[in-house]
Design an enzyme around this catalytic site. Structure first.
Site, short mmCIF file in Angstrom:
data_model
loop_
_atom_site.label_atom_id
_atom_site.label_comp_id
_atom_site.label_asym_id
_atom_site.label_seq_id
_atom_site.Cartn_x
_atom_site.Cartn_y
_atom_site.Cartn_z
N GLU A 1 36.36 37.64 27.97
CA GLU A 1 37.50 37.61 28.88
C GLU A 1 38.28 36.29 28.80
O GLU A 1 37.75 35.24 29.16
CB GLU A 1 37.04 37.83 30.33
CG GLU A 1 38.19 37.94 31.31
CD GLU A 1 37.75 38.39 32.69
OE1 GLU A 1 38.57 38.33 33.61
OE2 GLU A 1 36.59 38.81 32.84
N LYS B 1 37.39 44.75 47.32
CA LYS B 1 36.45 44.66 46.21
C LYS B 1 35.77 43.31 46.26
O LYS B 1 36.36 42.32 46.71
CB LYS B 1 37.18 44.80 44.86
CG LYS B 1 36.27 44.59 43.65
CD LYS B 1 37.01 44.35 42.36
CE LYS B 1 36.00 43.96 41.29
NZ LYS B 1 36.65 43.69 40.00
#
Length: 452
Positions: A259, A209
């Site tokens: 986050e 990824k």
């Protein structure tokens, strides 16, 4: 403020003896006029989990560069705070506020002038709002206790006078500066090529990824007021970490990120896995359909689990136990994310910067394997991330603190702004879908700049 030192050197300004710090309680004080009355460096920080802070001026400063920047800052802070002379409540204790660049070889060129590889400031004056109380803290080096107490009284009197003169109109949130034009660093065609190249590397086994980002240059119609922009972000995103770091008069980095990277209290670490996103619906029914789509998406689940697995692996060497909660959906004003809270108990006493170094960059903003993903990002992106997607936050003399990931963010010099947004690319990523998702992530900041 002078330019940051290079090659791992550290500066702590002003040079002197023990750090002296005192706090006094105030009537409630809005952080906007407090910030407006301070010169750079200025800081602002608040989160859903803790106090609200605003600060200005410099009692001490730490700066570092390169791959060892986390350790360099930690060692300099230990030296700075080892002889702290503080008298006041726990909530108002002095803290170091700042952040790090995403890449170890960060170059502080425009729009990132003034932002080094690691920059932390212990404010001369710190405003703390916590548990229904407001406190003013003044800190100084190479100063007598009497001088600090005298300055504390003077600043308190000035703030009290300003509050008494203020009216509801005076504290009304100012409007957005307006947007004249926007220019993307990456065209849709260039993005499609970048995503396709990343997918090819994933299919070849080089990557699992990688998160690719874009930048959006914005010419403002008027000068932005950072305190007002932060207040507007607070109205729209009360469940996010809101921050601003203005190390010099060259520019400010601000945002409202969902986050958390890490919180350390004693030996307990709290962090979040946040990966996989979709927009909000215009109706409750549409919103529920979008929520179901993200919960049922195999692509989103795969991307999210990569982040969860990696965080667990990163915490395991320093923790006796890692606790992973059930995955859920976190809803914000314009977007909803797959979200998994994670906790760990350290085996020994630790420092939040050690946790931050271990976790940065998470797969949500970097990729897997980490080094290959970082090289891919450097080779692919046509701009310097600077502090975007990097750790921003605070820590104290005990090593406790909280850091978030610098997302939903922008850097501004007052009349222009550069916004940043990115998305995780995996084997079955579609360039068009990824492009639209990136545009959605600009909205939190762009909405606060546009004058409707």
């Amino acid at each position: 403020m002078e330019s940051p030192p290079r090659d791992g050197q550290v500066s702590a300004e002003p040079i002197g003896s023990a750090l002296v710090s005192r706090a006094v309680e105030l009537p409630d004080c809005d952080p906007r006029p407090f910030l407006a009355g301070r010169d750079a460096p200025r800081i602002y920080w608040t989160s859903p989990y803790g106090p609200e802070f605003a600060g200005g001026g410099t009692a001490a400063r730490i700066a570092a560069e390169g791959a060892d920047r986390f350790e360099t800052v930690r060692e300099a802070a230990d030296d700075l705070l080892s002889d702290l002379n503080y008298d006041g409540p726990e909530a108002a204790r002095p803290r170091l506020f700042g952040g790090f660049a995403f890449h170890a070889d960060h170059d502080p060129a425009p729009p990132w002038q003034g932002f080094g590889g690691g920059e932390f400031v212990l404010p001369r004056t710190q405003l703390t709002r916590a548990n229904g109380e407001t406190w003013l803290t003044v800190s100084a080096r190479d100063a007598s206790l009497e001088a600090v107490e005298r300055e504390l009284a003077e600043v308190r009197e000035a703030l009290t006078d300003a509050r008494e003169r203020a009216t509801g109109t005076d504290l009304r949130n100012g409007g957005p500066p307006g947007v004249r034009s926007t220019t993307s660093t990456t065209t849709r065609e260039e993005w499609a090529e970048q995503v396709s190249a990343a997918v090819s590397r994933i299919e070849a086994g080089d990557l699992r990824k990688v998160t690719l980002a874009q930048a959006l240059a914005v010419e403002l119609a008027g000068e932005i007021s950072i305190p007002d922009a932060l207040a507007r972000l607070g109205e729209s995103y009360p469940d996010c970490f809101r921050f601003c770091f203005e190390p010099t008069t060259h520019g400010a980095f601000f945002g409202a990120t969902p986050e958390r990277l890490a919180t350390l209290r004693g030996r307990t670490v709290e962090t979040d896995a946040l990966a996989g996103s979709v927009g909000r619906g215009d109706t409750p029914e549409e919103d529920a359909e979008l929520e179901a789509s993200i919960e049922e998406s195999e692509k989103m689940a795969h991307e999210h689990e990569l982040v969860v697995e990696t965080i667990r692996d990163q915490l395991s060497p320093v923790s006796g136990e890692v606790r992973v909660a059930d995955r859920r959906v976190r809803k914000l004003a314009t977007i909803q994310h797959l979200w998994t809270p994670i906790e760990a108990d350290l085996s020994d006493d630790g420092h939040v910067l050690s946790i931050v170094e271990a976790l940065h960059p998470t797969p949500a903003v970097g990729g897997l394997p980490p080094e290959t993903a970082l090289r891919t990002i450097r080779e692919t992106e046509s701009f310097d991330r600077g502090w975007y997607a990097a750790p921003v936050g605070w820590f104290d003399a005990e090593g406790d603190g909280t850091f978030a990931v610098g997302l939903r963010s922008a850097v501004t010099d007052g009349t222009t702004a550069t916004l940043f947004a990115g998305n995780g690319i995996i084997a079955d990523s579609d360039p068009d879908e990824e492009y639209e998702e990136v545009q959605l992530k600009y909205r939190p900041i762009l909405d606060e700049l546009e004058d409707e």
